[in-house]
Design an enzyme around this catalytic site. Structure first.
Site, PDB file in Angstrom:
ATOM      1  CB  SER A   8      -7.233  -7.980   0.634  1.00  0.00           C
ATOM      2  OG  SER A   8      -7.863  -6.799   1.034  1.00  0.00           O
ATOM      3  CB  THR A  60      -5.439  -3.327   5.263  1.00  0.00           C
ATOM      4  OG1 THR A  60      -5.688  -2.337   4.259  1.00  0.00           O
ATOM      5  CG2 THR A  60      -3.975  -3.346   5.619  1.00  0.00           C
ATOM      6  CG  ASP A  61      -9.235  -2.884   1.080  1.00  0.00           C
ATOM      7  OD1 ASP A  61      -8.719  -2.038   1.842  1.00  0.00           O
ATOM      8  OD2 ASP A  61      -9.359  -2.713  -0.148  1.00  0.00           O
ATOM      9  CB  THR A  92      -1.359  -1.677   0.367  1.00  0.00           C
ATOM     10  OG1 THR A  92      -2.640  -1.301  -0.117  1.00  0.00           O
ATOM     11  CG2 THR A  92      -0.483  -0.453   0.484  1.00  0.00           C
TER      12      THR A  92
HETATM   13  N1  ASP Z   1      -6.704  -2.341  -1.297  1.00  0.00           N
HETATM   14  C1  ASP Z   1      -5.622  -2.907  -0.537  1.00  0.00           C
HETATM   15  C2  ASP Z   1      -5.913  -4.369  -0.308  1.00  0.00           C
HETATM   16  O1  ASP Z   1      -6.691  -4.675   0.564  1.00  0.00           O
HETATM   17  C3  ASP Z   1      -5.475  -2.196   0.736  1.00  0.00           C
HETATM   18  C4  ASP Z   1      -4.311  -2.639   1.572  1.00  0.00           C
HETATM   19  O2  ASP Z   1      -3.678  -3.640   1.364  1.00  0.00           O
HETATM   20  O3  ASP Z   1      -4.028  -1.912   2.527  1.00  0.00           O
HETATM   21  O4  ASP Z   1      -5.342  -5.188  -0.997  1.00  0.00           O
END
Ligand code: ASP
Length: 326
Positions: A57, A86-87, A13
């Protein structure tokens, strides 16, 4: 003294934007993201940034993390920051921590709001992670997640909310420190276990199966067919329905089966419940209880050990040791 910090970027993200209104996707790389961090001059760091991937991710694999490790190990920087989505951030931090055999600080961060949103948190998280990586306090700590000015040990951190800025929590023990007024404050230093031997690839087939009320054992057979090991995210303290117990025992006779809890915190127990399908019964059938480890952590631990030819006994011993329960 100016600290040299090497940053690696995998997407997420923090790097996302959209030019067609069809949802944000990873587009930005190291240079764009570093240029957007205010206050770097005052931080007295010499930064380098490498874009290794631009992925959400969920599309990362252990191979990306092995690449990061290889680059960090070969670097003469004083500290390291990995920036990613973050995932799966908690899994990246855990795998890196298992294999980071170095005293230099290593922080992992990302963002919950993409750069097109008001109050995007990417720059603040990167700055905090850079400060931790540059700090003397973080030397010898292993890999940490730095998010919303909190520092979490890789072994305890998890994403606790789909969209909150303070999504990362350590439900069993809380954060180990904070970044305040540009300084890294540690509340305590978790005991660090030695790194595992580093494999060339982490690609064993180790599925995770979550148990639910009244579920038939059909999924067990499907999921365990062809698997090298099986991790179960069990009910409560590490339980399956009684009608699963025999199948679980048959699978455990063939491959390592490790039981964790599907709950948010607390360990899988070892000696309280004795019903068929509970921990006393399951251990008698060859199942190993995973202690405080989450299913996703056990999976990475077992995959890593299988990749270096570890025996079933040493895998069980390491799960218990790193599970930190009994
Ligand atoms: N879907 C995103 C990822 O994990 C979520 C994030 O980065 O916060 O790439």
């Amino acid at each position: 003294m100016t600290k040299r910090i090497a940053m690696y970027f995998l997407g997420g993200t923090i790097s996302m934007s959209s030019d067609d209104g069809a949802g944000v996707r990873p587009t930005l790389g190291a240079d764009d993201l570093i240029a957007a961090v205010p206050g770097l001059d005052a931080a007295d760091v010499d930064l380098t940034g490498e874009t290794i991937a631009r992925e959400q991710s969920g599309s990362l694999t252990p191979a990306h993390l092995l690449e990061v490790l290889q680059r960090a190990s070969a670097s003469d920087a004083d500290g390291f920051v990995l920036v990613q989505g973050t995932d799966t951030l908690e899994e990246s931090a855990y795998l890196l921590d298992l294999l980071w055999d170095d005293g230099r600080a290593f922080a992992v961060t990302g963002a919950m709001r993409n750069p097109t949103m008001a109050g995007a948190d990417g720059a603040a998280n990167m700055l905090a992670a850079i400060r931790v990586a540059a700090s003397d306090a973080a030397r010898g700590l292993g890999v940490v997640a730095v998010f919303a000015d909190e520092i979490h040990a890789a072994r305890s951190v998890t994403k606790g909310d789909t969209s909150s800025l303070t999504t990362f929590v350590s439900p069993d023990c809380g954060p180990i420190g904070r970044v305040l007024e540009a300084h890294t404050h540690l509340f305590h230093r978790p005991a660090r276990l030695p790194a595992l031997p580093r494999p060339d690839a982490v690609d064993a087939e180790v599925p995770v199966l979550t148990v639910a009320l009244g579920q038939s054992p059909r999924a067990l057979d499907a999921v365990s067919a062809g698997a090298d090991a099986l991790v179960i995210a069990g009910l409560g303290a590490g339980h399956v329905p009684g009608w699963w117990a025999e199948s679980v025992g048959h699978i455990a006779a063939r491959i390592p089966v490790i039981m964790t809890s599907r709950t948010f915190s607390g360990p899988a127990l070892v000696e309280t419940y004795g019903a068929v399908g509970a921990e006393v019964d399951l251990q008698r059938r060859g199942v190993v209880m995973g202690g405080y480890l989450r299913a996703t952590q056990v999976r990475l631990l077992v995959m890593t050990m299988l990749a270096t030819g570890a025996s079933r006994e040493s895998i069980a011993a390491e799960v218990r040791r790193r599970g930190g329960y009994r």
